[in-house]
Design a protein around this motif. Structure first.
Motif, short mmCIF file in Angstrom:
data_model
loop_
_atom_site.label_atom_id
_atom_site.label_comp_id
_atom_site.label_asym_id
_atom_site.label_seq_id
_atom_site.Cartn_x
_atom_site.Cartn_y
_atom_site.Cartn_z
N HIS A 166 0.85 -1.19 0.00
CA HIS A 166 0.00 0.00 0.00
C HIS A 166 0.89 1.25 0.00
O HIS A 166 1.82 1.33 0.80
CB HIS A 166 -0.88 0.05 1.26
CG HIS A 166 -1.63 -1.22 1.51
ND1 HIS A 166 -2.87 -1.47 0.97
CD2 HIS A 166 -1.29 -2.31 2.24
CE1 HIS A 166 -3.28 -2.66 1.37
NE2 HIS A 166 -2.34 -3.20 2.13
N ASN A 167 0.59 2.21 -0.87
CA ASN A 167 1.27 3.50 -0.83
C ASN A 167 0.43 4.39 0.09
O ASN A 167 -0.68 4.79 -0.26
CB ASN A 167 1.38 4.11 -2.22
CG ASN A 167 2.13 5.42 -2.21
OD1 ASN A 167 2.26 6.07 -1.18
ND2 ASN A 167 2.61 5.83 -3.37
N THR A 168 0.97 4.72 1.25
CA THR A 168 0.24 5.52 2.23
C THR A 168 0.58 7.01 2.15
O THR A 168 0.06 7.79 2.93
CB THR A 168 0.54 5.01 3.66
OG1 THR A 168 1.96 5.10 3.89
CG2 THR A 168 0.08 3.57 3.83
N GLY A 169 1.43 7.37 1.20
CA GLY A 169 1.86 8.76 1.10
C GLY A 169 1.21 9.50 -0.05
O GLY A 169 0.36 8.97 -0.76
N ASP A 170 1.67 10.75 -0.23
CA ASP A 170 1.13 11.57 -1.31
C ASP A 170 2.09 11.69 -2.49
O ASP A 170 1.90 12.50 -3.38
CB ASP A 170 0.73 12.96 -0.79
CG ASP A 170 1.87 13.67 -0.09
OD1 ASP A 170 3.00 13.12 -0.04
OD2 ASP A 170 1.64 14.79 0.42
N ALA A 171 3.14 10.87 -2.49
CA ALA A 171 4.09 10.81 -3.59
C ALA A 171 4.24 9.35 -4.03
O ALA A 171 3.84 8.43 -3.29
CB ALA A 171 5.45 11.35 -3.15
N GLU A 172 4.80 9.15 -5.20
CA GLU A 172 4.99 7.78 -5.69
C GLU A 172 5.88 7.00 -4.73
O GLU A 172 6.86 7.52 -4.21
CB GLU A 172 5.62 7.81 -7.08
CG GLU A 172 5.74 6.44 -7.72
CD GLU A 172 6.13 6.51 -9.18
OE1 GLU A 172 5.26 6.28 -10.03
OE2 GLU A 172 7.32 6.83 -9.44
N LEU A 173 5.52 5.75 -4.48
CA LEU A 173 6.32 4.82 -3.68
C LEU A 173 7.15 3.99 -4.65
O LEU A 173 6.61 3.46 -5.63
CB LEU A 173 5.40 3.91 -2.86
CG LEU A 173 6.04 2.76 -2.09
CD1 LEU A 173 7.01 3.27 -1.03
CD2 LEU A 173 4.95 1.89 -1.46
N SER A 174 8.45 3.91 -4.44
CA SER A 174 9.30 3.10 -5.32
C SER A 174 10.21 2.22 -4.48
O SER A 174 10.64 2.60 -3.38
CB SER A 174 10.10 3.97 -6.28
OG SER A 174 11.04 4.77 -5.58
N TRP A 175 10.49 1.03 -5.01
CA TRP A 175 11.36 0.09 -4.33
C TRP A 175 11.95 -0.87 -5.34
O TRP A 175 11.48 -0.99 -6.47
CB TRP A 175 10.63 -0.66 -3.23
CG TRP A 175 9.58 -1.65 -3.68
CD1 TRP A 175 9.75 -2.99 -3.90
CD2 TRP A 175 8.21 -1.39 -3.95
NE1 TRP A 175 8.57 -3.56 -4.30
CE2 TRP A 175 7.61 -2.60 -4.33
CE3 TRP A 175 7.42 -0.23 -3.93
CZ2 TRP A 175 6.27 -2.71 -4.68
CZ3 TRP A 175 6.07 -0.33 -4.27
CH2 TRP A 175 5.51 -1.56 -4.64
N VAL A 176 13.02 -1.55 -4.93
CA VAL A 176 13.59 -2.66 -5.70
C VAL A 176 13.26 -3.92 -4.93
O VAL A 176 13.53 -4.02 -3.73
CB VAL A 176 15.11 -2.51 -5.88
CG1 VAL A 176 15.71 -3.78 -6.48
CG2 VAL A 176 15.43 -1.32 -6.77
N SER A 177 12.64 -4.88 -5.61
CA SER A 177 12.37 -6.19 -5.02
C SER A 177 13.40 -7.18 -5.54
O SER A 177 13.60 -7.29 -6.75
CB SER A 177 10.97 -6.69 -5.41
OG SER A 177 10.02 -6.24 -4.49
N LEU A 178 14.05 -7.87 -4.61
CA LEU A 178 14.94 -8.99 -4.93
C LEU A 178 14.20 -10.24 -4.50
O LEU A 178 13.66 -10.28 -3.39
CB LEU A 178 16.25 -8.88 -4.16
CG LEU A 178 17.11 -7.66 -4.48
CD1 LEU A 178 18.21 -7.52 -3.45
CD2 LEU A 178 17.70 -7.80 -5.87
N TYR A 179 14.19 -11.25 -5.34
CA TYR A 179 13.50 -12.50 -4.98
C TYR A 179 14.33 -13.69 -5.43
O TYR A 179 15.09 -13.61 -6.39
CB TYR A 179 12.10 -12.54 -5.60
CG TYR A 179 12.06 -12.28 -7.07
CD1 TYR A 179 12.10 -13.33 -7.98
CD2 TYR A 179 11.98 -10.98 -7.57
CE1 TYR A 179 12.08 -13.09 -9.35
CE2 TYR A 179 11.95 -10.73 -8.93
CZ TYR A 179 12.01 -11.79 -9.81
OH TYR A 179 11.99 -11.55 -11.16
N TRP A 180 14.22 -14.75 -4.67
CA TRP A 180 14.98 -15.96 -4.97
C TRP A 180 14.21 -17.17 -4.50
O TRP A 180 13.42 -17.05 -3.57
CB TRP A 180 16.37 -15.90 -4.35
CG TRP A 180 16.35 -15.84 -2.86
CD1 TRP A 180 16.44 -16.88 -1.98
CD2 TRP A 180 16.21 -14.67 -2.04
NE1 TRP A 180 16.37 -16.44 -0.69
CE2 TRP A 180 16.21 -15.08 -0.69
CE3 TRP A 180 16.06 -13.30 -2.32
CZ2 TRP A 180 16.09 -14.19 0.36
CZ3 TRP A 180 15.92 -12.43 -1.26
CH2 TRP A 180 15.95 -12.87 0.06
#
Length: 157
Positions: A127-141
């Motif tokens: 969930h993006n709880t802010g007023d700006a875009e939420l960005s992240w890098v997901s690493l999965y294995w």
């Protein structure tokens, strides 16, 4: 840190060795320093109810890596589609604020600079709880989701 690292269920085997261990570069391979690209919102496509840019594996890689990675962008007030997979996942939050619901239970909020662990086989919604875009890098294995065993057969996940 608000989330705990995953623990393998009893009897689940450890992951197989990766094809990157002991790998020597192929003749004529371009050095990694020359294989640069940027995290770029404009390179993202719609997946999982948000914008995603696939980072690993990258085009032209010599061998299949043991992990996958993607940059994710979620609009203000938005939420991802529910997702559940037999892979461990770590979110490295680049910008914005948000929260995760794990198996229907809300987790503590996070912000830029936090690392969030999503244990395998738990449904999660970001969930993006802010007023700006939420960005992240997901690493999965592992890169490919392990097969799921049923009573008498093995079925690809």
């Amino acid at each position: 840190m608000p989330f705990t690292s995953p623990i393998l269920p009893p009897g689940e085997p450890a992951l197989a060795p990766t094809p990157y261990r002991g790998l020597t570069p192929s003749p004529g391979a371009v050095p990694m320093a020359d294989r640069r690209f940027r995290i770029d919102r404009s390179a993202a496509t719609e997946e999982f109810g948000l914008a995603c840019q696939r980072l690993i594996p990258w085009p032209g890689g010599d061998a299949e890596p043991p992990v996958g990675a993607m940059a994710c962008f979620l609009k203000p007030g938005g939420e991802s589609d529910p997702d559940c997979h037999n892979q461990d996942e770590v979110m490295i939050i680049l910008s914005g604020t948000g929260s995760v619901t794990l198996d229907g239970a809300p987790e503590p909020p996070f912000r830029a600079g936090d690392i969030v662990v999503l244990p395998r086989n738990q449904e999660h919604v970001v969930h993006n709880t802010g007023d700006a875009e939420l960005s992240w890098v997901s690493l999965y294995w592992p890169l490919r989701e392990p097969a799921v065993r049923t009573e008498n057969e093995e079925v690809a996940a």
